[in-house]
Write an enzyme that holds these catalytic residues in place. Structure first.
Site, PDB file in Angstrom:
ATOM      1  N   SER A 188      36.697  44.878  33.043  1.00 28.05           N
ATOM      2  CA  SER A 188      37.517  46.027  33.424  1.00 28.05           C
ATOM      3  C   SER A 188      36.650  47.260  33.743  1.00 28.05           C
ATOM      4  CB  SER A 188      38.527  46.305  32.304  1.00 28.05           C
ATOM      5  OG  SER A 188      39.461  47.260  32.693  1.00 28.05           O
ATOM      6  N   ASP A 342      47.068  41.482  38.743  1.00 28.91           N
ATOM      7  CA  ASP A 342      46.238  42.562  38.202  1.00 28.91           C
ATOM      8  C   ASP A 342      46.109  43.653  39.252  1.00 28.91           C
ATOM      9  OD1 ASP A 342      44.295  44.219  37.148  1.00 28.91           O
ATOM     10  OD2 ASP A 342      42.714  42.691  37.077  1.00 28.91           O
ATOM     11  N   HIS A 372      45.775  41.538  34.013  1.00 28.60           N
ATOM     12  CA  HIS A 372      44.695  42.363  33.487  1.00 28.60           C
ATOM     13  C   HIS A 372      44.658  42.248  31.965  1.00 28.60           C
ATOM     14  CE1 HIS A 372      41.540  45.184  34.302  1.00 28.60           C
ATOM     15  NE2 HIS A 372      41.862  45.807  33.182  1.00 28.60           N
TER      16      HIS A 372
END
Ligand SMILES: *[C@@H]1O[C@H](CO)[C@@H](O)[C@H](O)[C@H]1NC(C)=O
Ligand SMILES: *[C@@H]1O[C@H](CO)[C@@H](O)[C@H](O)[C@H]1NC(C)=O
Ligand SMILES: *[C@@H]1O[C@H](CO)[C@@H](O)[C@H](O)[C@H]1NC(C)=O
Length: 402
Positions: A188, A342, A372
């Site tokens: 991320s 995502d 995500h």
């Protein structure tokens, strides 16, 4: 049967239908419903508390996560050590197994929106132990200062200073690490940091030792376009929705509230910087299957003083997708994980295209049923089968390539 029982049964049936309909794109739909509900509720409460001036949004999560922090406790296979480098926490996981050979190493930058917790959070700690053990590699997890107290480029500088210290022959020798078998990994926002750090590192004569591979787990690679197909499709996505993404970007750059609206409307790039848009042009960089149903339209440009006020908006150190082709062509073998559901999907997919066009070898794992956070959902009640599989796949790949 009483009216109450009928009502209850109807409510259950409706809930079951809702979960089935909304989460049928995922494995373990009930678990996904639970995860999504917990996440949404916590965001709702955090936002409400912030509005009432009880605690700040991120502060609320800090409190929530306090019970999730781990101490550096060694086990039968791994020695775990906390130290600081330049006053920043670094956690080392060193396999106990003795061998003649030098060990492989992985340097890990954790995600969490540049805000949540630190590397001692239980899901990072667990992942680190598994990986160090199964790869027989030294796993190094440096931290960095967080938003909202610290804006860009504090985080980048913290991390780069660590790499400068660590990637020296003497430091590596101390941990018995083979300088030719080092990987840098992030998830991320941590993957976004890793990406930008490696871009700098590959061309930096002050750092003699370069990573052999980079591993980017659903990386955050740009804030120039907040209207990508994946932003549109996941505006209300699981774990990471558009509001949260905009909040993170804003807090990363500034405490100034006014920027939020421009970011949200995708009107934060002045026409003077139009030339940068080719690096995030999804019309040219996304394969057809990701563009499906979306129409590329030219954007509305922002006011011309915006970059002067917030230069980070176009800084490649937090927009590594803006790096030029000669920078990209120096990059090492790359593993990129992207997830269909995502918001950051298209950041990763566009980077795959740009890397391949510049001759970089890329292993792209795209997960149709992913979202995500799918990689590190390993701690109850956020534990999912998909995470175990994705971690397995990565470790197998690392065993072959690092
Ligand atoms: C240590 O390694 C052994 C052998 O691979 C394994 O069976 C055991 O589960 C590991 N212990 C921990 C705490 O991970
Ligand atoms: C993006 O790519 C499309 C298709 O090639 C092109 O028509 C458009 O002008 C490009 N936009 C920018 C801002 O470069
Ligand atoms: C590419 O970017 C790097 C880093 O910003 C810069 O040093 C270099 O001059 C640029 N190269 C070209 C061809 O523009």
């Amino acid at each position: 049967m009483g009216t109450k029982a009928v009502c209850l049964m109807t409510a259950c049936a409706l809930l079951a239908w809702y979960i089935h309909a909304s989460f049928s794109d995922f494995e373990q739909p009930w678990k996904m419903f639970l995860i999504h509900s917990l996440t949404k509720t916590s965001m709702f409460v955090a936002t409400a508390f912030e509005k009432m001036n009880i605690v700040g949004f991120w502060e609320f999560y800090d409190i929530l996560l306090q019970g999730q922090m781990t101490a550096p406790i060694s086990n039968e296979n791994i020695t775990v050590i906390d130290t600081t480098v330049n006053d920043i926490l670094v956690r080392y996981y060193v396999p106990k197994k003795k061998s003649q050979e030098l060990k492989k190493a992985l340097i890990y930058f954790h995600g969490g929106g540049i805000s949540l917790g630190n590397i001692a959070l239980i899901h990072y700690d667990t992942f680190a132990r598994w990986t160090a053990d199964r790869l027989d590699a030294v796993f190094i997890a440096p931290d960095y200062r967080k938003i909202p107290e610290h804006h860009h480029p504090t985080q980048w500088n913290d991390a780069y200073e660590f790499l400068k210290f660590f990637l020296q022959p003497e430091t590596l020798a101390k941990y018995g690490i083979d300088p030719t078998r080092i990987g840098i990994l992030g998830d991320s926002t941590g993957a976004g940091m890793a990406t930008a750090l490696i871009q700098q590192l590959m061309g930096d004569p002050e750092i003699p030792i370069k990573p052999k591979i980079q591993i980017l787990i659903y990386p955050a690679l740009q804030m120039v376009d907040t209207d990508l197909p994946s932003y549109r499709e996941n505006e209300y996505g699981i774990m990471l929705n558009k509001d949260l993404a905009i909040r993170i970007i804003r807090d990363f750059l500034t405490s100034d509230e006014s920027l939020k609206q421009d970011l949200k409307a995708n009107q934060h790039i002045p026409i003077e910087y139009k030339h940068l848009l080719k690096f995030v042009n999804w019309s040219t960089l996304l394969p057809e299957r990701f563009k499906k149903g979306h129409v590329y339209t030219n954007r509305i440009y922002g006011s011309s003083d915006i970059i002067e006020k917030f230069p980070g908006i176009i800084d490649p150190k937090i927009n590594p997708l803006l790096a030029n082709d000669s920078t990209l062509s120096l990059l090492p073998l790359t593993y990129i994980l992207t997830c269909q559901h995502d918001l950051l999907r298209d950041d990763g997919v566009m980077y795959v295209s740009r890397l391949r066009r510049n001759g970089v070898q890329v292993f792209h794992e795209h997960v149709e049923k992913g979202f995500h956070g799918a990689f590190l959902s390993i701690i109850w009640p956020y534990n999912l089968d998909i995470s175990l599989r994705l971690i397995d796949n990565l470790i197998i790949w690392l065993n072959e390539n690092l």
